[in-house]
Design a protein around this motif. Sequence first.
Motif, mmCIF file in Angstrom:
data_model
loop_
_atom_site.group_PDB
_atom_site.id
_atom_site.type_symbol
_atom_site.label_atom_id
_atom_site.label_comp_id
_atom_site.label_asym_id
_atom_site.label_seq_id
_atom_site.Cartn_x
_atom_site.Cartn_y
_atom_site.Cartn_z
ATOM 1 N N MET A 1 0.846 -1.196 0.000
ATOM 2 C CA MET A 1 0.000 0.000 0.000
ATOM 3 C C MET A 1 0.882 1.247 0.000
ATOM 4 O O MET A 1 1.832 1.346 0.772
ATOM 5 N N ALA A 2 0.562 2.214 -0.884
ATOM 6 C CA ALA A 2 1.355 3.441 -0.968
ATOM 7 C C ALA A 2 1.243 4.234 0.330
ATOM 8 O O ALA A 2 0.238 4.154 1.047
ATOM 9 N N PHE A 3 2.266 5.029 0.618
ATOM 10 C CA PHE A 3 2.362 5.762 1.878
ATOM 11 C C PHE A 3 1.116 6.602 2.116
ATOM 12 O O PHE A 3 0.535 6.596 3.207
ATOM 13 N N TYR A 4 0.678 7.350 1.109
ATOM 14 C CA TYR A 4 -0.461 8.244 1.310
ATOM 15 C C TYR A 4 -1.805 7.558 1.099
ATOM 16 O O TYR A 4 -2.844 8.217 1.118
ATOM 17 N N LEU B 1 -2.327 5.285 3.316
ATOM 18 C CA LEU B 1 -2.492 4.993 4.739
ATOM 19 C C LEU B 1 -3.195 6.158 5.438
ATOM 20 O O LEU B 1 -3.159 7.298 4.978
ATOM 21 N N SER B 2 -3.833 5.871 6.561
ATOM 22 C CA SER B 2 -4.416 6.941 7.376
ATOM 23 C C SER B 2 -3.289 7.743 8.031
ATOM 24 O O SER B 2 -2.124 7.315 8.048
ATOM 25 N N LYS B 3 -3.647 8.881 8.607
ATOM 26 C CA LYS B 3 -2.635 9.731 9.245
ATOM 27 C C LYS B 3 -1.915 8.983 10.359
ATOM 28 O O LYS B 3 -0.683 9.057 10.477
ATOM 29 N N SER B 4 -2.659 8.274 11.177
ATOM 30 C CA SER B 4 -2.036 7.545 12.282
ATOM 31 C C SER B 4 -1.169 6.401 11.761
ATOM 32 O O SER B 4 -0.092 6.115 12.315
ATOM 33 N N GLU B 5 -1.628 5.752 10.682
ATOM 34 C CA GLU B 5 -0.839 4.672 10.094
ATOM 35 C C GLU B 5 0.449 5.202 9.472
ATOM 36 O O GLU B 5 1.491 4.543 9.550
ATOM 37 N N ARG B 6 0.384 6.416 8.896
ATOM 38 C CA ARG B 6 1.603 7.014 8.336
ATOM 39 C C ARG B 6 2.604 7.318 9.445
ATOM 40 O O ARG B 6 3.810 7.093 9.286
#
Length: 259
Positions: free
Chosen positions: A1-4, A6-11
């Motif tokens: 999964m690409a970085f963005y 992801l959700s903010k918390s997952e990033r």
Amino acid sequence: MAFYDLSKSERAERVLAIKGDIRDGLLSHNLQKAHLFYSDDDTYIRKSAYLVTGRLYSEDVNLRPAILAMLFKFMSDPDFKVRQTVINAAGEIGKWDFEGVRSYFDEGLKDPHHSPRNAVIGSIKKMGEINPAPVLAWAREYLHHEDKEIRREICHGIELRGRKYPEDILPLLAELQHDRTARVRDTLVHVIGQIAYKKGCLPTVLANLKGWENRLLVDAALEEIIDVHHRYRNFTALTQAEAIALIDAHFPDRKRKSG
């Protein structure tokens, strides 16, 4: 999964994981995971890698030799993305310890791929804004380099410092006013326009330009300043009319663009 994706918390968790993996690799002298991050196809993974490298260098004095050894090793990597990430990591470190990483910018300027060279420009911008004295002294050494692209890249790289402190870079820009290459002169005119529309900068720019010898280039720069005050009219400190009035006060005999 690409970085963005992801959700903010997952990033945030991903960045912490990248930091931990790079730190562990530095301690164990196993750089496999670090290399994967530095070469990742996702720009934001590579960005996270170089940002956490800079933080690790700042936070842990004991890790600094290992970090520099890693950057040295990765700088010769055949993958341009790795070399690009190295230069960006060096740019983070160079915000306050330029001498420790200046060799990466010397090498990056000569890189055969445009991405590492562009990373040098970006690094000069961010370092020059925060740590100007050594960065601008280094940049001056390249203003008359035989390679026109290096001269152009240096001109572009010092721009950001000039947006707040034009007096710091105008003497360097003046050294390029007689450059033989149109591409360099065009970049010079562009940079003058970019620093002139910021709050409080135009009077300093105009006062400095009055002392330049290349009147044709000065005229081109004045027209660019006028045009920028139209193109960026929602962001300029002055209206275009105010900018023109100030220009006319400094250059009452300037050549005006026809039409």
